[in-house]
Enzyme design. Structure first.
Site, PDB file in Angstrom:
ATOM      1  N   THR A  46       5.986  -5.825   7.612  1.00  0.00           N
ATOM      2  CA  THR A  46       5.010  -5.408   8.605  1.00  0.00           C
ATOM      3  C   THR A  46       4.208  -6.596   9.116  1.00  0.00           C
ATOM      4  O   THR A  46       3.677  -6.570  10.228  1.00  0.00           O
ATOM      5  CB  THR A  46       4.080  -4.325   8.029  1.00  0.00           C
ATOM      6  OG1 THR A  46       4.882  -3.261   7.506  1.00  0.00           O
ATOM      7  CG2 THR A  46       3.155  -3.760   9.087  1.00  0.00           C
ATOM      8  N   TYR A  84      10.808  -5.127  -4.292  1.00  0.00           N
ATOM      9  CA  TYR A  84      10.837  -4.300  -3.085  1.00  0.00           C
ATOM     10  C   TYR A  84      12.277  -3.863  -2.855  1.00  0.00           C
ATOM     11  O   TYR A  84      13.139  -4.693  -2.544  1.00  0.00           O
ATOM     12  CB  TYR A  84      10.296  -5.097  -1.897  1.00  0.00           C
ATOM     13  CG  TYR A  84      10.083  -4.306  -0.626  1.00  0.00           C
ATOM     14  CD1 TYR A  84      10.136  -2.913  -0.595  1.00  0.00           C
ATOM     15  CD2 TYR A  84       9.816  -4.971   0.569  1.00  0.00           C
ATOM     16  CE1 TYR A  84       9.927  -2.206   0.580  1.00  0.00           C
ATOM     17  CE2 TYR A  84       9.602  -4.273   1.751  1.00  0.00           C
ATOM     18  CZ  TYR A  84       9.672  -2.896   1.742  1.00  0.00           C
ATOM     19  OH  TYR A  84       9.470  -2.207   2.909  1.00  0.00           O
ATOM     20  N   LYS A 120       8.133  -1.540  -5.409  1.00  0.00           N
ATOM     21  CA  LYS A 120       7.822  -0.825  -4.174  1.00  0.00           C
ATOM     22  C   LYS A 120       9.124  -0.185  -3.721  1.00  0.00           C
ATOM     23  O   LYS A 120      10.065  -0.873  -3.335  1.00  0.00           O
ATOM     24  CB  LYS A 120       7.283  -1.776  -3.103  1.00  0.00           C
ATOM     25  CG  LYS A 120       7.014  -1.095  -1.759  1.00  0.00           C
ATOM     26  CD  LYS A 120       6.653  -2.102  -0.679  1.00  0.00           C
ATOM     27  CE  LYS A 120       6.513  -1.424   0.678  1.00  0.00           C
ATOM     28  NZ  LYS A 120       6.269  -2.398   1.773  1.00  0.00           N
ATOM     29  N   VAL A 129       2.100   1.580  -0.980  1.00  0.00           N
ATOM     30  CA  VAL A 129       2.022   0.394  -0.125  1.00  0.00           C
ATOM     31  C   VAL A 129       2.321   0.906   1.273  1.00  0.00           C
ATOM     32  O   VAL A 129       3.458   1.213   1.602  1.00  0.00           O
ATOM     33  CB  VAL A 129       3.006  -0.701  -0.549  1.00  0.00           C
ATOM     34  CG1 VAL A 129       2.843  -1.924   0.354  1.00  0.00           C
ATOM     35  CG2 VAL A 129       2.786  -1.091  -2.008  1.00  0.00           C
TER      36      VAL A 129
END
Length: 306
Positions: A58, A146, A174, A214
């Site tokens: 992001t 992740y 995550k 998250v």
């Protein structure tokens, strides 16, 4: 730091409970806007975040360079101090590059690193393991894995995750696989902390025992997600479910097109937090129709003036 401690009714939270994967603001000419980044970070912490992820997807990490990444981490750490845990993204499909990014984040004051499986190359599971281990070995910080195979093209397999869980600095995941039941089994098997990486599934993950979220929608809804976490911790699943229902239009408006970084910047711009929603190619700004639809949802949720 304001992260919620573990108790009899809440899981351990090395990486906080409500984190926003923060955008990286740019000036209209595409140069990094550190002052706006600091403003966004302070806003998010004031709104209820106890952790922030910088230089992640992001944050348009594929288009920012090492000095920019380090400058961003230093500025945000200076601005929020101990009020939130700053987690530096260390994603690359070049292992040596990922190591340099992680080390830069550590030097710049990050308190943790987020390590995504190497994308595009589609390495074997042994390659995924060695890549992540190399990054974890290179820093003295807790590591949040992740797992987002829809973007990377390669998942972190069960055996690979089990091996990584033995590393002393790998403490959490995550998860953006979309498979909550599998995540529940992985949580139980590995003892790792799990964090929702999909705003549409935040309630589902928390109800299954995840440590936190998250979020991208957290740019405008961090307080709501903190409310959701508190409700789950208190055993109030109906209350948490009501928050999730309230958030659905926002999730659809920001994440529905799959361009969370773009729409989060437009949301912050509409709120007057950042002066420009500029993104770097290959991302492009939203269309006027998309911005108008987002603006309507923000007004309905009283996140901008009616």
């Amino acid at each position: 730091m304001t992260q919620q401690p573990a108790s009899a009714s809440s899981p351990s939270r090395t990486f906080g409970s409500v984190s926003t994967a923060m955008v990286t603001p740019f000036h209209a000419d595409g140069s990094i806007d550190i002052d706006s980044a600091v403003r966004v970070a302070v806003k998010l912490v004031d709104d209820g975040c106890d952790a922030l992820v910088l230089n992640g997807t992001t944050g348009e990490s594929p288009t920012t360079h090492q000095p920019e990444k380090d400058d961003l981490v230093r500025a945000v750490v200076d601005a929020v101090g101990a009020r939130a845990m700053i987690i530096g993204g260390a994603g690359s499909n070049d292992t040596a590059h990922a190591v340099r990014i992680a080390q830069g984040a550590e030097r710049s004051g990050a308190r943790g690193v987020l390590v995504v499986s190497p994308y595009y190359n589609r390495p074997s599971q042994e390659g995924v393991y060695r890549h992540i281990k190399a990054v974890a070995d290179a820093v003295d910080l807790p590591v949040l894995l992740y797992d987002i195979p829809g973007r990377t093209g390669v998942a972190i397999g069960d055996e690979t995750l089990d091996r990584l869980a033995e590393h002393p600095r790998v403490l959490g995941v995550k998860d953006a696989t979309g498979d909550v039941p599998a995540g529940f089994e992985r949580m139980a098997r590995t003892g790792l902390e799990f964090y929702s990486g999909d705003d549409g599934l935040n309630f589902d993950w928390l109800a299954h025992g995840a440590s936190g979220v998250v979020s991208v929608v957290g740019h405008v809804a961090a307080g709501a997600y903190a409310e959701m976490v508190r409700a789950v911790d208190a055993g109030d699943l109906p209350g948490a479910r009501a928050v999730a229902a309230r958030m659905r239009p926002l999730v659809a408006a920001i994440m529905g097109g799959g361009q969370g970084a773009v729409m989060a910047k437009h949301a912050l711009h509409l709120q007057g937090v950042i002066p420009s929603p500029t993104v770097r190619l290959p991302l492009v700004e939203a269309t006027p129709a998309e911005v108008a639809a987002l603006e309507q949802v923000l007004r309905e949720h009283t996140l901008i003036p009616a």
